[in-house]
Design a protein around this motif. Structure first.
Motif, PDB file in Angstrom:
ATOM      1  N   TYR A 168       0.780  -1.234   0.000  1.00 39.13           N
ATOM      2  CA  TYR A 168       0.000   0.000   0.000  1.00 39.13           C
ATOM      3  C   TYR A 168       0.810   1.282   0.000  1.00 39.13           C
ATOM      4  O   TYR A 168       0.266   2.339  -0.173  1.00 39.13           O
TER       5      TYR A 168
ATOM      6  N   GLU B 235      -2.380 -15.565   4.007  1.00 36.35           N
ATOM      7  CA  GLU B 235      -2.522 -14.100   4.000  1.00 36.35           C
ATOM      8  C   GLU B 235      -2.858 -13.585   5.392  1.00 36.35           C
ATOM      9  O   GLU B 235      -3.463 -14.285   6.199  1.00 36.35           O
ATOM     10  N   ASP B 236      -2.489 -12.344   5.645  1.00 38.89           N
ATOM     11  CA  ASP B 236      -2.872 -11.716   6.906  1.00 38.89           C
ATOM     12  C   ASP B 236      -4.325 -11.260   6.873  1.00 38.89           C
ATOM     13  O   ASP B 236      -5.093 -11.512   7.784  1.00 38.89           O
ATOM     14  N   ILE B 237      -4.700 -10.606   5.754  1.00 38.48           N
ATOM     15  CA  ILE B 237      -6.055 -10.062   5.677  1.00 38.48           C
ATOM     16  C   ILE B 237      -6.510 -10.001   4.230  1.00 38.48           C
ATOM     17  O   ILE B 237      -5.733  -9.672   3.335  1.00 38.48           O
TER      18      ILE B 237
ATOM     19  N   ASP C 290      -8.846  -8.026   1.951  1.00 36.91           N
ATOM     20  CA  ASP C 290      -9.556  -6.750   1.947  1.00 36.91           C
ATOM     21  C   ASP C 290     -10.307  -6.634   0.611  1.00 36.91           C
ATOM     22  O   ASP C 290     -11.304  -7.299   0.416  1.00 36.91           O
ATOM     23  N   THR C 291      -9.812  -5.873  -0.338  1.00 34.07           N
ATOM     24  CA  THR C 291     -10.460  -5.834  -1.655  1.00 34.07           C
ATOM     25  C   THR C 291     -10.279  -7.169  -2.372  1.00 34.07           C
ATOM     26  O   THR C 291     -11.070  -7.527  -3.229  1.00 34.07           O
ATOM     27  N   GLY C 292      -9.201  -7.886  -2.034  1.00 37.23           N
ATOM     28  CA  GLY C 292      -8.926  -9.181  -2.652  1.00 37.23           C
ATOM     29  C   GLY C 292      -7.993  -9.092  -3.847  1.00 37.23           C
ATOM     30  O   GLY C 292      -7.601 -10.109  -4.409  1.00 37.23           O
ATOM     31  N   LYS C 293      -7.642  -7.876  -4.235  1.00 37.49           N
ATOM     32  CA  LYS C 293      -6.832  -7.682  -5.456  1.00 37.49           C
ATOM     33  C   LYS C 293      -5.452  -8.333  -5.360  1.00 37.49           C
ATOM     34  O   LYS C 293      -4.975  -8.952  -6.311  1.00 37.49           O
ATOM     35  N   THR C 294      -4.806  -8.203  -4.232  1.00 42.39           N
ATOM     36  CA  THR C 294      -3.458  -8.755  -4.061  1.00 42.39           C
ATOM     37  C   THR C 294      -3.489 -10.273  -4.192  1.00 42.39           C
ATOM     38  O   THR C 294      -2.725 -10.869  -4.967  1.00 42.39           O
TER      39      THR C 294
ATOM     40  N   LYS D  37     -12.275  -9.211   5.589  1.00 41.52           N
ATOM     41  CA  LYS D  37     -13.174  -8.047   5.590  1.00 41.52           C
ATOM     42  C   LYS D  37     -14.111  -8.235   4.396  1.00 41.52           C
ATOM     43  O   LYS D  37     -13.918  -7.613   3.352  1.00 41.52           O
TER      44      LYS D  37
ATOM     45  N   PHE E 134      -9.462   0.049   9.873  1.00 42.81           N
ATOM     46  CA  PHE E 134      -8.054  -0.231   9.590  1.00 42.81           C
ATOM     47  C   PHE E 134      -7.395  -0.823  10.827  1.00 42.81           C
ATOM     48  O   PHE E 134      -7.341  -0.191  11.882  1.00 42.81           O
ATOM     49  N   VAL E 135      -6.906  -2.038  10.675  1.00 36.34           N
ATOM     50  CA  VAL E 135      -6.347  -2.741  11.824  1.00 36.34           C
ATOM     51  C   VAL E 135      -4.835  -2.958  11.679  1.00 36.34           C
ATOM     52  O   VAL E 135      -4.319  -3.051  10.568  1.00 36.34           O
TER      53      VAL E 135
ATOM     54  N   LEU F 164       0.322  -7.072  10.735  1.00 37.94           N
ATOM     55  CA  LEU F 164      -0.317  -6.009   9.939  1.00 37.94           C
ATOM     56  C   LEU F 164       0.278  -4.647  10.277  1.00 37.94           C
ATOM     57  O   LEU F 164       0.455  -4.305  11.442  1.00 37.94           O
ATOM     58  N   ASP F 165       0.532  -3.868   9.223  1.00 31.13           N
ATOM     59  CA  ASP F 165       1.211  -2.590   9.440  1.00 31.13           C
ATOM     60  C   ASP F 165       0.367  -1.393   9.025  1.00 31.13           C
ATOM     61  O   ASP F 165      -0.569  -1.511   8.247  1.00 31.13           O
TER      62      ASP F 165
HETATM   63  P1  IMP Z   1      -6.222  -6.171  -0.878  1.00 32.43           P
HETATM   64  O1  IMP Z   1      -5.445  -6.337  -2.133  1.00 32.43           O
HETATM   65  O2  IMP Z   1      -7.053  -4.918  -0.886  1.00 32.43           O
HETATM   66  O3  IMP Z   1      -7.045  -7.376  -0.491  1.00 32.43           O
HETATM   67  O4  IMP Z   1      -5.180  -5.877   0.266  1.00 32.43           O
HETATM   68  C1  IMP Z   1      -4.510  -6.865   0.912  1.00 32.43           C
HETATM   69  C2  IMP Z   1      -3.344  -6.300   1.677  1.00 32.43           C
HETATM   70  O5  IMP Z   1      -3.597  -4.964   2.101  1.00 32.43           O
HETATM   71  C3  IMP Z   1      -3.102  -7.092   2.932  1.00 32.43           C
HETATM   72  O6  IMP Z   1      -2.223  -8.147   2.702  1.00 32.43           O
HETATM   73  C4  IMP Z   1      -2.559  -6.042   3.860  1.00 32.43           C
HETATM   74  O7  IMP Z   1      -1.152  -5.934   3.715  1.00 32.43           O
HETATM   75  C5  IMP Z   1      -3.177  -4.747   3.411  1.00 32.43           C
HETATM   76  N1  IMP Z   1      -4.348  -4.383   4.255  1.00 32.43           N
HETATM   77  C6  IMP Z   1      -5.652  -4.427   3.936  1.00 32.43           C
HETATM   78  N2  IMP Z   1      -6.432  -4.033   4.949  1.00 32.43           N
HETATM   79  C7  IMP Z   1      -5.586  -3.739   5.961  1.00 32.43           C
HETATM   80  C8  IMP Z   1      -5.782  -3.289   7.323  1.00 32.43           C
HETATM   81  O8  IMP Z   1      -6.888  -3.076   7.839  1.00 32.43           O
HETATM   82  N3  IMP Z   1      -4.636  -3.088   8.035  1.00 32.43           N
HETATM   83  C9  IMP Z   1      -3.390  -3.311   7.547  1.00 32.43           C
HETATM   84  N4  IMP Z   1      -3.168  -3.747   6.305  1.00 32.43           N
HETATM   85  C10 IMP Z   1      -4.262  -3.954   5.523  1.00 32.43           C
END
Ligand code: IMP
Ligand code: MG
Length: 193
Positions: free
Chosen positions: A83, A112-114, A116-120, A144, A165-166, A171-172
């Motif tokens: 990010y 994975e840690d989290i 979120d959007t799922g894109k990664t 999420k 945001f956690v 998680l950073d």
């Molecule tokens: P995505 O591609 O939006 O699913 O993002 C996934 C990545 O975003 C995770 O592996 C985290 O590194 C970061 N991320 C998403 N939400 C959070 C949050 O609430 N706190 C910290 N990192 C997050």
């Protein structure tokens, strides 16, 4: 005196002061990782397991989880672009660290840690799918679901979390707070200015 921890966006030298609320305690984390590890142990018996952690956020979860996976396995890591210092995904994913080109015969478990959007994770999942693995599954500590933008689901989920945001336990925010032993909601004033 050396002041290593005093970046401009953070409240001060006490990381815990920047936390609004503890969402998942150390005890709960231990319980959840044990349960997931035992389930994975049952599901992967007899398979050629390759655990792939998504750096850097998954490291605490992976080391705890894998100690509850009582099976022979390989462990490797991939790293995608992060990010930066923002709290919203850019959507542009770049692979910084990769694993082997040939995954023939391996049952891959992405950690994975989290989600979120799922894109990664979608990007990494699609990339590894093309390398002839026996199977690919996903385990995420936190989910999420309300934030999902692409079609990807975890096969194993630790805890559903609200849209906040956690940080902590890997998680950073802006590379800080990974070493908090619990997961907490970061105070909005830390990232909004
Ligand atoms: P995505 O591609 O939006 O699913 O993002 C996934 C990545 O975003 C995770 O592996 C985290 O590194 C970061 N991320 C998403 N939400 C959070 C949050 O609430 N706190 C910290 N990192 C997050
Ligand atoms: Mg991150």
């Amino acid at each position: 005196m050396h002041r290593i921890y005093a970046p401009r966006h953070h409240g001060g030298e006490d990381m815990h002061n920047d936390i609004e609320k503890i969402l998942v305690t150390e005890e709960e984390l231990a319980e959840v990782t044990k349960k997931l590890g035992e389930k994975i142990t049952r599901d992967y018996a007899g398979k050629k397991l390759l655990i792939v952690g998504v750096l850097k956020g998954s490291i605490y979860f992976l080391t705890d989880l894998s100690r509850h996976i009582d099976l022979p396995c390989h462990i490797d890591f991939v790293q995608a672009s992060s990010y930066g210092s923002s709290t919203v995904s850019s959507g542009k994913i770049e692979i910084i660290k990769d694993i082997s080109d040939d995954l023939t015969g391996f049952d891959v478990l992405l950690v994975e840690d989290i989600l979120d959007t799922g894109k990664t994770l979608k990007h990494i999942h699609d990339m590894l799918s093309k390398r002839n693995p026996e199977s690919i599954a996903v385990v995420t500590l936190l989910d999420k679901p309300s934030r999902r933008e692409v079609d990807i689901y975890a096969d194993y989920i630790g805890i559903d979390v609200p849209n906040a945001f956690v940080v902590g336990y890997g998680l950073d925010y802006d590379q800080y707070y990974r070493n908090l032993p619990y997961i907490g909601i970061l105070k909005e004033e830390i990232y909004k200015n």
